[in-house]
Design a protein around this motif. Sequence first.
Motif, PDB file in Angstrom:
ATOM      1  N   LEU A  42       0.828  -1.207   0.000  1.00 35.47           N
ATOM      2  CA  LEU A  42       0.000   0.000   0.000  1.00 35.47           C
ATOM      3  C   LEU A  42       0.865   1.261   0.000  1.00 35.47           C
ATOM      4  CD1 LEU A  42      -2.929  -0.957   2.403  1.00 35.47           C
ATOM      5  CD2 LEU A  42      -2.744  -1.245  -0.081  1.00 35.47           C
ATOM      6  N   ALA A  43       2.023   1.197   0.644  1.00 39.70           N
ATOM      7  CA  ALA A  43       2.951   2.323   0.598  1.00 39.70           C
ATOM      8  C   ALA A  43       3.458   2.536  -0.820  1.00 39.70           C
ATOM      9  CB  ALA A  43       4.115   2.088   1.561  1.00 39.70           C
ATOM     10  N   TRP A  44       3.685   1.445  -1.550  1.00 39.41           N
ATOM     11  CA  TRP A  44       4.117   1.553  -2.946  1.00 39.41           C
ATOM     12  C   TRP A  44       3.052   2.271  -3.776  1.00 39.41           C
ATOM     13  CZ3 TRP A  44       2.007  -0.202  -7.529  1.00 39.41           C
ATOM     14  CH2 TRP A  44       2.834  -0.118  -8.664  1.00 39.41           C
ATOM     15  N   LEU A  45       1.784   1.915  -3.565  1.00 35.16           N
ATOM     16  CA  LEU A  45       0.706   2.614  -4.275  1.00 35.16           C
ATOM     17  C   LEU A  45       0.763   4.112  -3.983  1.00 35.16           C
ATOM     18  CD1 LEU A  45      -2.395   0.276  -3.721  1.00 35.16           C
ATOM     19  CD2 LEU A  45      -1.014   0.489  -5.783  1.00 35.16           C
ATOM     20  N   ALA A  46       0.910   4.464  -2.710  1.00 32.26           N
ATOM     21  CA  ALA A  46       0.915   5.878  -2.323  1.00 32.26           C
ATOM     22  C   ALA A  46       2.072   6.627  -2.963  1.00 32.26           C
ATOM     23  CB  ALA A  46       0.979   5.999  -0.800  1.00 32.26           C
ATOM     24  N   ARG A  47       3.241   5.995  -3.039  1.00 30.87           N
ATOM     25  CA  ARG A  47       4.398   6.664  -3.652  1.00 30.87           C
ATOM     26  C   ARG A  47       4.165   6.947  -5.130  1.00 30.87           C
ATOM     27  NH1 ARG A  47       7.219   2.812  -0.616  1.00 30.87           N
ATOM     28  NH2 ARG A  47       7.729   1.596  -2.483  1.00 30.87           N
ATOM     29  N   VAL A 216      -2.444 -10.497  -5.992  1.00 35.36           N
ATOM     30  CA  VAL A 216      -1.320  -9.887  -5.279  1.00 35.36           C
ATOM     31  C   VAL A 216      -0.980 -10.777  -4.090  1.00 35.36           C
ATOM     32  CG1 VAL A 216      -0.460  -7.866  -4.049  1.00 35.36           C
ATOM     33  CG2 VAL A 216      -2.021  -7.576  -5.989  1.00 35.36           C
ATOM     34  N   GLY A 217       0.268 -11.192  -4.023  1.00 38.07           N
ATOM     35  CA  GLY A 217       0.685 -12.125  -2.985  1.00 38.07           C
ATOM     36  C   GLY A 217       1.923 -11.669  -2.243  1.00 38.07           C
ATOM     37  N   GLN A 218       2.445 -12.562  -1.417  1.00 30.99           N
ATOM     38  CA  GLN A 218       3.587 -12.263  -0.574  1.00 30.99           C
ATOM     39  C   GLN A 218       4.842 -11.964  -1.378  1.00 30.99           C
ATOM     40  OE1 GLN A 218       3.573 -11.712   2.535  1.00 30.99           O
ATOM     41  NE2 GLN A 218       5.736 -11.784   3.130  1.00 30.99           N
ATOM     42  N   ASN A 219       4.961 -12.540  -2.549  1.00 37.33           N
ATOM     43  CA  ASN A 219       6.161 -12.341  -3.368  1.00 37.33           C
ATOM     44  C   ASN A 219       6.122 -11.070  -4.201  1.00 37.33           C
ATOM     45  OD1 ASN A 219       7.333 -14.739  -2.467  1.00 37.33           O
ATOM     46  ND2 ASN A 219       6.358 -15.952  -4.072  1.00 37.33           N
ATOM     47  N   ASP A 220       5.038 -10.318  -4.120  1.00 44.43           N
ATOM     48  CA  ASP A 220       4.919  -9.121  -4.945  1.00 44.43           C
ATOM     49  C   ASP A 220       5.608  -7.939  -4.278  1.00 44.43           C
ATOM     50  OD1 ASP A 220       3.559 -10.022  -7.277  1.00 44.43           O
ATOM     51  OD2 ASP A 220       1.774 -10.300  -6.046  1.00 44.43           O
ATOM     52  N   THR A 221       6.872  -7.792  -4.623  1.00 40.97           N
ATOM     53  CA  THR A 221       7.671  -6.650  -4.186  1.00 40.97           C
ATOM     54  C   THR A 221       7.358  -5.453  -5.081  1.00 40.97           C
ATOM     55  OG1 THR A 221       9.449  -7.314  -5.657  1.00 40.97           O
ATOM     56  CG2 THR A 221       9.504  -8.179  -3.400  1.00 40.97           C
ATOM     57  N   ALA A 222       8.017  -4.344  -4.838  1.00 36.75           N
ATOM     58  CA  ALA A 222       7.778  -3.135  -5.624  1.00 36.75           C
ATOM     59  C   ALA A 222       7.986  -3.385  -7.113  1.00 36.75           C
ATOM     60  CB  ALA A 222       8.686  -2.010  -5.131  1.00 36.75           C
ATOM     61  N   ALA A 223       9.045  -4.114  -7.476  1.00 34.05           N
ATOM     62  CA  ALA A 223       9.322  -4.361  -8.892  1.00 34.05           C
ATOM     63  C   ALA A 223       8.212  -5.188  -9.543  1.00 34.05           C
ATOM     64  CB  ALA A 223      10.666  -5.072  -9.044  1.00 34.05           C
ATOM     65  N   ARG A 224       7.753  -6.216  -8.840  1.00 34.74           N
ATOM     66  CA  ARG A 224       6.696  -7.051  -9.393  1.00 34.74           C
ATOM     67  C   ARG A 224       5.373  -6.290  -9.491  1.00 34.74           C
ATOM     68  NH1 ARG A 224       7.006 -12.818  -9.114  1.00 34.74           N
ATOM     69  NH2 ARG A 224       4.817 -12.813  -8.446  1.00 34.74           N
ATOM     70  N   LEU A 225       5.074  -5.476  -8.495  1.00 36.89           N
ATOM     71  CA  LEU A 225       3.858  -4.670  -8.560  1.00 36.89           C
ATOM     72  C   LEU A 225       3.908  -3.700  -9.731  1.00 36.89           C
ATOM     73  CD1 LEU A 225       3.045  -3.765  -4.846  1.00 36.89           C
ATOM     74  CD2 LEU A 225       1.742  -5.266  -6.367  1.00 36.89           C
ATOM     75  N   PHE A 226       5.075  -3.093  -9.947  1.00 42.50           N
ATOM     76  CA  PHE A 226       5.219  -2.166 -11.069  1.00 42.50           C
ATOM     77  C   PHE A 226       4.905  -2.870 -12.391  1.00 42.50           C
ATOM     78  CE2 PHE A 226       7.860  -0.383 -14.482  1.00 42.50           C
ATOM     79  CZ  PHE A 226       7.391   0.918 -14.500  1.00 42.50           C
ATOM     80  N   LEU A 227       5.443  -4.066 -12.588  1.00 45.63           N
ATOM     81  CA  LEU A 227       5.191  -4.800 -13.819  1.00 45.63           C
ATOM     82  C   LEU A 227       3.722  -5.170 -13.952  1.00 45.63           C
ATOM     83  CD1 LEU A 227       8.316  -7.133 -14.007  1.00 45.63           C
ATOM     84  CD2 LEU A 227       7.783  -5.191 -15.499  1.00 45.63           C
ATOM     85  N   LYS A 228       3.120  -5.633 -12.874  1.00 48.16           N
ATOM     86  CA  LYS A 228       1.707  -6.007 -12.930  1.00 48.16           C
ATOM     87  C   LYS A 228       0.832  -4.796 -13.248  1.00 48.16           C
ATOM     88  CE  LYS A 228       1.707 -10.149 -10.036  1.00 48.16           C
ATOM     89  NZ  LYS A 228       1.129 -10.856  -8.878  1.00 48.16           N
TER      90      LYS A 228
END
Length: 243
Positions: A42-47, A216-228
């Motif tokens: 959620l912090a990644w979304l906010a950034r 969205v799972g435990q392995n979804d770091t910032a890089a993976r979220l960005f790609l998704k």
Amino acid sequence: MAAPDTSRRSFVPWVAMYHSVADCTDDPYRVTVTPERLDRQLAWLARRGLRGVSMAELLAAPAPRGLVGLTFDDGYADFLTHALPVLRRHRCTATLFVLPGRLGGDNAWDPLGPRKPLLTADGIRQAAAEGVEIGSHGLTHVDLTRADDRALRAETAGSRAALAELLGPAPAGFCYPYGTVDRRAADAVRDAGYTYACAIDPGPLTGPHAFPRVHVGQNDTAARLFLKYRLHPLRRRPVGVAR
């Protein structure tokens, strides 16, 4: 809660699909994130200037730019203890899809994983009182594409009636168990009075009664979220909601 207005536009909404928020040491289906991981996501979304909202808020927004949907399937009891405090901290809302036929039960449909308790009736009322949108995940978590006509009515119209009795207003949203949907299931959901429904990758059925979502799972770091997030509009069809 007023039903969302889905009459105005076509777009490719980014809707995150969560399940349990707890310890994920034993998680064979990869449906659990820790509270710490959810906090970082959620912090990644906010950034990135994005805010997580319920499906009702997403669909009611005149311009959904900057909003992403947050959905939590199954109605695990850990939503109140672990997910809701994180959502509050980030000023996010969410939609919780629950199973009124399994109140206070557990995830018996997952044979390999640990038993996880589900919310009771009081727990669902508490979530609703906290501003969480409550939707139906069916009565008992069955694959609607394999259900006979009687079971299909019970899982769609029956679960909506049960939640209306529990909460007062009937829910606007439905979520297909296992993400599986076919035309017959989508028609049953629409005929039951739901304004919208969430799937995973409904392909040609994509529309207001078959919204695509992103796991969205435990392995979804910032890089993976960005790609998704970036690839989602290329991999999913627009949701044509104009009538």
